[in-house]
Enzyme design. Structure first.
Site, PDB file in Angstrom:
ATOM      1  N   GLU A 142       0.878  -1.179   0.000  1.00  0.00           N
ATOM      2  CA  GLU A 142       0.000   0.000   0.000  1.00  0.00           C
ATOM      3  C   GLU A 142       0.919   1.234   0.000  1.00  0.00           C
ATOM      4  O   GLU A 142       1.053   1.902  -1.022  1.00  0.00           O
ATOM      5  CB  GLU A 142      -0.936  -0.012   1.219  1.00  0.00           C
ATOM      6  CG  GLU A 142      -1.894   1.186   1.279  1.00  0.00           C
ATOM      7  CD  GLU A 142      -2.617   1.317   2.636  1.00  0.00           C
ATOM      8  OE1 GLU A 142      -2.134   0.798   3.657  1.00  0.00           O
ATOM      9  OE2 GLU A 142      -3.665   2.005   2.672  1.00  0.00           O
ATOM     10  N   ASP A 180     -12.176  -0.995   3.796  1.00  0.00           N
ATOM     11  CA  ASP A 180     -11.117  -0.518   4.684  1.00  0.00           C
ATOM     12  C   ASP A 180     -11.695   0.302   5.851  1.00  0.00           C
ATOM     13  O   ASP A 180     -11.810  -0.210   6.962  1.00  0.00           O
ATOM     14  CB  ASP A 180     -10.105   0.320   3.881  1.00  0.00           C
ATOM     15  CG  ASP A 180      -8.686   0.228   4.405  1.00  0.00           C
ATOM     16  OD1 ASP A 180      -8.456  -0.532   5.351  1.00  0.00           O
ATOM     17  OD2 ASP A 180      -7.810   0.917   3.849  1.00  0.00           O
TER      18      ASP A 180
HETATM   19  N1  ADE Z   1      -5.531   1.359   9.472  1.00  0.00           N
HETATM   20  C1  ADE Z   1      -6.739   1.707   9.056  1.00  0.00           C
HETATM   21  N2  ADE Z   1      -6.743   1.873   7.717  1.00  0.00           N
HETATM   22  C2  ADE Z   1      -5.495   1.610   7.289  1.00  0.00           C
HETATM   23  C3  ADE Z   1      -4.854   1.596   6.018  1.00  0.00           C
HETATM   24  N3  ADE Z   1      -5.517   1.891   4.903  1.00  0.00           N
HETATM   25  N4  ADE Z   1      -3.555   1.288   5.971  1.00  0.00           N
HETATM   26  C4  ADE Z   1      -2.898   0.994   7.079  1.00  0.00           C
HETATM   27  N5  ADE Z   1      -3.445   0.985   8.293  1.00  0.00           N
HETATM   28  C5  ADE Z   1      -4.730   1.288   8.399  1.00  0.00           C
HETATM   29 ZN    ZN Z   2      -6.695  -1.533   6.127  1.00  0.00          ZN
END
Ligand code: ADE
Ligand code: ZN
Length: 329
Positions: A195, A273
């Site tokens: 990510e 998410d």
């Molecule tokens: N905690 C909540 N959302 C997140 C994300 N998109 N990436 C990493 N940690 C997170």
């Molecule tokens: Zn996440």
């Protein structure tokens, strides 16, 4: 059937991240906590980048101080998910926010969350499992405590262990001790990777943490050999397109690599998410994917079968739900 009515399986949802802003404001008012900086003029959560997102997330979470708070949060979140057509959800639960990593306190929070899940199942027909999650930027020692909480409560409700937080800090392998403990307790494993860091982070997750699934994982697309490895090993990606766009990783859903990864044979699934943070919901994600890539109901049904196949649940639950989404076991 419409996209809204399609039965859905969601594998990647942070429980606090699913808290509606009105819910958090109400709890803050009850506790006379001033977290007004977390909100923008429209009343929604406000952040300009990922670092600020994490700060706002933690500010919102700071008003949730009792098991009762988590009971009502869980009820609200599951009701909202069920309204999106979700029949099975895996929620990330953080002992760091629920009792500060203390096992006895964690058990009390977990009991409250579980009780709410039982109520929501009776009311809305939604099934929930918990994936206990450590938070990367809190460091490996704190992660070990979260893993101990996970191992001590592993069973038919807590079925997985994972890691979220700031992927730019440290390496995946720094957290191997906690993941080993969780694996020995029989938990399914997942970690956020690919990510905020590139393909190397996904490789580390596979090599050093030996996870079955990857949270996001989308930047694997930057490395064709890694894409082939994910396809060959059938490593499921918990893809959250709206989250990635909201946080600026991609300019739009049309620019998102989910379609390329799927075409390469990587098992992809779709989740939200932290839906109110990113002003999204699961049906809206499907609609955006339909608009960007022309995916139809049968495509989404396939993604949901993939998600259920990779879910951290028992065989009986998988078989029962598979029938509801039209799949063979
Ligand atoms: N905690 C909540 N959302 C997140 C994300 N998109 N990436 C990493 N940690 C997170
Ligand atoms: Zn996440």
């Amino acid at each position: 059937m419409s996209l809204a009515a399609l039965p859905k399986v969601e594998l990647h949802l942070h429980l606090e991240g699913a808290a509606p802003p009105e819910f958090i404001r109400r709890v803050a008012a009850e506790k006379r906590a001033d977290i007004s900086r977390a909100f923008g003029p429209d009343g929604g959560y406000a952040f300009a980048d990922f670092a600020r997102f994490l700060e706002v997330y933690e500010a919102a979470t700071s008003v949730l101080t009792t098991p009762e708070d988590y009971h009502r949060l869980t009820l609200a979140v599951l009701e909202a998910s069920a309204a999106e057509g979700v029949i099975y959800t895996e929620a990330f639960l953080s002992p760091d926010f629920c009792g500060g990593g203390d096992v006895a306190a964690w058990r009390e929070y977990l009991a409250a969350i579980r009780e709410a899940a039982v109520t929501a199942r009776a009311r809305h027909g939604i099934e929930m499992r918990g994936v206990v999650t450590c938070i990367r930027h809190f460091g490996p020692d704190t992660a070990k405590r979260a893993a101990l909480c996970a191992a001590e409560t592993a069973g038919d409700f807590v079925t997985g262990f994972g890691m979220g937080g700031d992927e730019r800090r440290g390496r995946q392998g720094d957290f191997a001790y906690g993941f080993d403990m969780a694996r020995e307790a029989g938990l399914g494993l997942t970690t956020h990777a690919g990510e905020w860091a590139g393909a190397h982070s996904v490789r580390q997750a596979l090599d050093d943490l030996r996870v079955a699934r990857i949270g996001h994982g989308v930047r694997a697309v930057e490395d064709p050999d890694l894409v082939a490895r994910l396809a060959e090993g059938q490593i499921t990606l918990e893809v959250c397109p709206g989250s990635n766009v909201a946080l600026g990783l991609y300019a739009s859903v049309a620019d998102h690599p989910i379609a390329a990864l799927r075409a390469a044979g990587v098992p992809v699934t779709v989740s939200t998410d932290d839906p109110p943070f990113f002003r999204t919901a699961l049906t809206a994600e499907y609609a955006a994917l339909h608009a960007a890539f022309g995916w139809e109901e049968e495509d989404f049904a396939e993604l949901n079968r993939t998600a259920l196949g990779a879910a951290f649940c028992d065989a009986e639950t998988r078989a029962r739900l598979m029938k509801r989404i039209g799949g063979a076991v």
